[in-house]
Motif scaffolding. Sequence first.
Motif, PDB file in Angstrom:
ATOM      1  N   ALA A   7      35.156  21.690  32.680  1.00 50.00           N
ATOM      2  CA  ALA A   7      34.572  19.688  33.246  1.00 50.00           C
ATOM      3  C   ALA A   7      35.638  19.099  33.150  1.00 50.00           C
ATOM      4  O   ALA A   7      35.670  18.112  34.021  1.00 50.00           O
ATOM      5  N   THR A   8      36.713  19.604  32.027  1.00 53.22           N
ATOM      6  CA  THR A   8      37.250  18.592  31.262  1.00 53.22           C
ATOM      7  C   THR A   8      38.783  18.323  32.648  1.00 53.22           C
ATOM      8  O   THR A   8      39.562  17.092  32.864  1.00 53.22           O
ATOM      9  N   ASP A   9      38.521  19.516  32.983  1.00 50.66           N
ATOM     10  CA  ASP A   9      39.989  19.207  33.976  1.00 50.66           C
ATOM     11  C   ASP A   9      40.034  20.334  35.092  1.00 50.66           C
ATOM     12  O   ASP A   9      40.249  21.704  34.694  1.00 50.66           O
ATOM     13  N   PRO A  10      38.804  20.830  36.025  1.00 47.42           N
ATOM     14  CA  PRO A  10      38.160  21.678  36.479  1.00 47.42           C
ATOM     15  C   PRO A  10      39.361  22.437  37.828  1.00 47.42           C
ATOM     16  O   PRO A  10      38.520  23.271  38.501  1.00 47.42           O
ATOM     17  N   VAL A  11      40.553  21.851  37.951  1.00 44.87           N
ATOM     18  CA  VAL A  11      41.878  22.432  39.167  1.00 44.87           C
ATOM     19  C   VAL A  11      42.782  23.033  37.520  1.00 44.87           C
ATOM     20  O   VAL A  11      43.864  22.309  37.079  1.00 44.87           O
ATOM     21  N   PHE A  12      43.013  24.118  38.318  1.00 41.48           N
ATOM     22  CA  PHE A  12      44.261  24.669  37.949  1.00 41.48           C
ATOM     23  C   PHE A  12      45.323  24.950  38.493  1.00 41.48           C
ATOM     24  O   PHE A  12      45.118  25.246  39.926  1.00 41.48           O
ATOM     25  N   GLY A  13      45.896  24.129  38.989  1.00 39.49           N
ATOM     26  CA  GLY A  13      46.640  23.743  40.332  1.00 39.49           C
ATOM     27  C   GLY A  13      48.141  24.460  40.247  1.00 39.49           C
ATOM     28  O   GLY A  13      49.004  23.818  40.961  1.00 39.49           O
ATOM     29  N   GLY A  14      47.271  25.542  40.433  1.00 36.28           N
ATOM     30  CA  GLY A  14      48.942  26.970  40.804  1.00 36.28           C
ATOM     31  C   GLY A  14      48.904  26.361  42.187  1.00 36.28           C
ATOM     32  O   GLY A  14      48.155  26.242  43.339  1.00 36.28           O
ATOM     33  N   VAL A  15      50.351  26.799  42.819  1.00 33.75           N
ATOM     34  CA  VAL A  15      50.814  27.488  44.163  1.00 33.75           C
ATOM     35  C   VAL A  15      51.644  28.063  43.996  1.00 33.75           C
ATOM     36  O   VAL A  15      51.740  29.228  43.801  1.00 33.75           O
ATOM     37  N   TYR A  16      51.886  28.234  45.628  1.00 31.51           N
ATOM     38  CA  TYR A  16      52.339  29.178  46.302  1.00 31.51           C
ATOM     39  C   TYR A  16      53.104  29.341  47.166  1.00 31.51           C
ATOM     40  O   TYR A  16      53.017  28.814  48.206  1.00 31.51           O
ATOM     41  N   TYR A  21      52.628  26.581  38.372  1.00 34.13           N
ATOM     42  CA  TYR A  21      52.183  24.994  38.603  1.00 34.13           C
ATOM     43  C   TYR A  21      52.542  24.026  37.895  1.00 34.13           C
ATOM     44  O   TYR A  21      53.498  24.492  37.484  1.00 34.13           O
ATOM     45  N   ARG A  22      52.030  23.016  38.081  1.00 35.53           N
ATOM     46  CA  ARG A  22      52.813  21.826  37.552  1.00 35.53           C
ATOM     47  C   ARG A  22      52.827  21.128  36.025  1.00 35.53           C
ATOM     48  O   ARG A  22      53.080  20.621  35.345  1.00 35.53           O
ATOM     49  N   GLU A  23      51.196  21.598  35.935  1.00 34.65           N
ATOM     50  CA  GLU A  23      50.677  20.357  34.617  1.00 34.65           C
ATOM     51  C   GLU A  23      49.604  21.325  33.917  1.00 34.65           C
ATOM     52  O   GLU A  23      48.974  21.954  35.069  1.00 34.65           O
ATOM     53  N   ASN A  24      49.742  21.343  32.682  1.00 34.87           N
ATOM     54  CA  ASN A  24      49.308  22.653  31.967  1.00 34.87           C
ATOM     55  C   ASN A  24      47.337  21.526  31.921  1.00 34.87           C
ATOM     56  O   ASN A  24      47.705  20.576  32.131  1.00 34.87           O
ATOM     57  N   LEU A  43      49.668  36.271  53.849  1.00 33.56           N
ATOM     58  CA  LEU A  43      47.601  36.701  53.946  1.00 33.56           C
ATOM     59  C   LEU A  43      47.138  36.948  53.012  1.00 33.56           C
ATOM     60  O   LEU A  43      45.983  36.740  52.870  1.00 33.56           O
ATOM     61  N   ILE A  44      48.254  37.150  51.873  1.00 35.83           N
ATOM     62  CA  ILE A  44      46.820  37.512  49.794  1.00 35.83           C
ATOM     63  C   ILE A  44      47.094  35.662  48.894  1.00 35.83           C
ATOM     64  O   ILE A  44      46.879  35.720  48.473  1.00 35.83           O
ATOM     65  N   GLU A  45      47.780  34.508  49.987  1.00 34.29           N
ATOM     66  CA  GLU A  45      47.833  33.181  50.000  1.00 34.29           C
ATOM     67  C   GLU A  45      46.766  32.880  49.155  1.00 34.29           C
ATOM     68  O   GLU A  45      46.403  33.340  47.861  1.00 34.29           O
ATOM     69  N   THR A  46      45.714  32.982  49.605  1.00 32.65           N
ATOM     70  CA  THR A  46      44.679  32.584  49.166  1.00 32.65           C
ATOM     71  C   THR A  46      43.974  32.942  48.190  1.00 32.65           C
ATOM     72  O   THR A  46      43.617  32.578  47.382  1.00 32.65           O
ATOM     73  N   TYR A  47      43.928  34.251  48.004  1.00 31.00           N
ATOM     74  CA  TYR A  47      43.022  34.740  47.087  1.00 31.00           C
ATOM     75  C   TYR A  47      43.290  35.471  45.758  1.00 31.00           C
ATOM     76  O   TYR A  47      43.091  34.775  44.882  1.00 31.00           O
ATOM     77  N   LEU A  48      45.175  35.761  45.981  1.00 35.25           N
ATOM     78  CA  LEU A  48      45.936  35.547  44.871  1.00 35.25           C
ATOM     79  C   LEU A  48      45.826  33.634  44.176  1.00 35.25           C
ATOM     80  O   LEU A  48      45.260  34.061  42.841  1.00 35.25           O
ATOM     81  N   LEU A  49      45.701  32.378  44.308  1.00 36.19           N
ATOM     82  CA  LEU A  49      45.306  31.586  44.170  1.00 36.19           C
ATOM     83  C   LEU A  49      44.196  31.404  43.350  1.00 36.19           C
ATOM     84  O   LEU A  49      43.742  31.063  42.366  1.00 36.19           O
ATOM     85  N   GLN A  50      43.599  31.550  44.488  1.00 36.04           N
ATOM     86  CA  GLN A  50      41.941  31.549  43.427  1.00 36.04           C
ATOM     87  C   GLN A  50      41.963  32.193  42.734  1.00 36.04           C
ATOM     88  O   GLN A  50      41.114  31.926  41.324  1.00 36.04           O
ATOM     89  N   THR A  51      42.214  33.569  42.533  1.00 36.13           N
ATOM     90  CA  THR A  51      42.147  34.491  41.042  1.00 36.13           C
ATOM     91  C   THR A  51      42.302  34.190  40.557  1.00 36.13           C
ATOM     92  O   THR A  51      42.005  33.823  39.830  1.00 36.13           O
ATOM     93  N   MET A  52      44.466  33.756  40.865  1.00 32.71           N
ATOM     94  CA  MET A  52      44.636  33.576  39.476  1.00 32.71           C
ATOM     95  C   MET A  52      44.805  32.509  38.821  1.00 32.71           C
ATOM     96  O   MET A  52      44.667  31.512  37.408  1.00 32.71           O
TER      97      MET A  52
END
Length: 505
Positions: free
Chosen positions: A342-351, A49-52, A133-142
């Motif tokens: 709620a103050t930052d609802p997205v953890f921006g992990g990428v694959y 990910y790129r930002e905390n 094929l595992i990209e979406t599940y991995l990102l959603q989970t992590m």
Amino acid sequence: MSNIKAEVYIPDEDYDNPAMITDFYEFTMANCLFMHGYKDTVMVFDMFYRENPDGQGYAISCGQHKLIRFLQNYHFNEQDLIWLRSKGMAQEFCDYLRTYRWKGDIYALREGTVCYPQVPMVRVECDMVGAILIETYLLQTMNFHSLIATKATKISGLSTHRPRNVMEFGTRRAQGASAGNDGAYASILGGCVGTANCLAEMKFGPEVKAVGTIAHSFIEFFPDELSAFRAYADTYPENVSLLLDTYNILESGLPNLIRLDDELIAKYPGDMNRRVKSARIDSGDLARGYKKLRKALDAAGKSYVKLVASNSLDEKKMANMEMYEGAKFDSYGVGEKLITSATDPVFGGVYKLVAVKNEDGTYTPKMKCSDSASKAIIPGKLMAWRVFDEEGKGQCDIISMDDEVLESGQPVQVYDLDPDAYNPIRTIVPVHVERLLVPHLIGGELAIDLPDIRAKKEYIREQLECRVWESELRPEMPHKHYVDLTMKVKQCRDDMYHQLHGGKI
């Protein structure tokens, strides 16, 4: 490609196969590469990910346990294949998926590891189909587990070394059932002591303890508040916890609490376990309510009654009540602000694809360079290390090639990824260094003893208390953790950027 003669797919609202939690373009890519003869090509992807979250100085890496369970059970059913044929996938590709099992390698941070931007959290090495094929599940989970666990360390006070008794109350405000369950689990890892979610305890065990007492509707049902309190105490005499703000906290809730507790004293003399244990307020000025209730209860000789607060709380509201108003509740129930971060609802992990394995066993690095240097990824099959100072605190993270070895006491020249670094190239001598990415699956087989929830929770607490610089934990303007590249990685990145984009990073 073979002609498509697909069976008609009939939608089924009850159908559920986690392998199909996949963006459709993953299938179109995999099908195309399969039909062009790349079935056995091994790819290496990094998740980072790129930002905390919230502009803070750290994050907590979570979700590894669920990811491993998913990969160990990875498969496709006939229903999946019928649907894929109806969407234009080749028969040969679908026949291959019919018996496909995930046999790749997963190297990852241990679940609960404090982590930082750009440092790989998960490294996937697998044949083309299993890697794509595992990209979406991995990102959603992590992403989701890491987001909620990180938020929980702040709300529970672990990050400021001022732990609070926080109960996770957010299931009803979560974005779906899975978010409620997984969020409860991640909240416990991040320091919460319980959850309102019953299924979460059934799934994960008593460490994810389900807690709760009564709602306003229970009190409203009875002809008066005292009758409701009496009924609850009669049923649960050893767990009397009351809700005081259904009608009026000080004019109704408080006097009825005192009266009920006096009745319990008379009914069970000498039995301190059969008393009013706690009282919760869920509206109004919580800090003002706390001070008035605490003063009144202490004056009535009932200092043993603990006070609980709920109602749209987060770490800032609780800290303000505690530090500036002297209102430190014994426990808190935190709902939507935690379960949704709620103050930052997205953890921006990428694959991102970082390497392709060659037939001779070597790896060709791959790189997305883009028009933005900040999005130019770090290519190659990588390894992550953490360097510790004399006090045992994490000094910096170093990203190396997988074949490089860093050793304690041995100098290493590194390049600081911070674009504002005054002297980006420097030499450091690690007092102690640890390899961060550890094998979780090798050839699809479990390669790690997965700790229980209690051990993971303790692991997170120990890191935040003993292994992280305090300046990285402060809620305002935290210190930015140093993340460095070895010169071998830097040179590879520079060369590829020049080759692919005609410039330098």
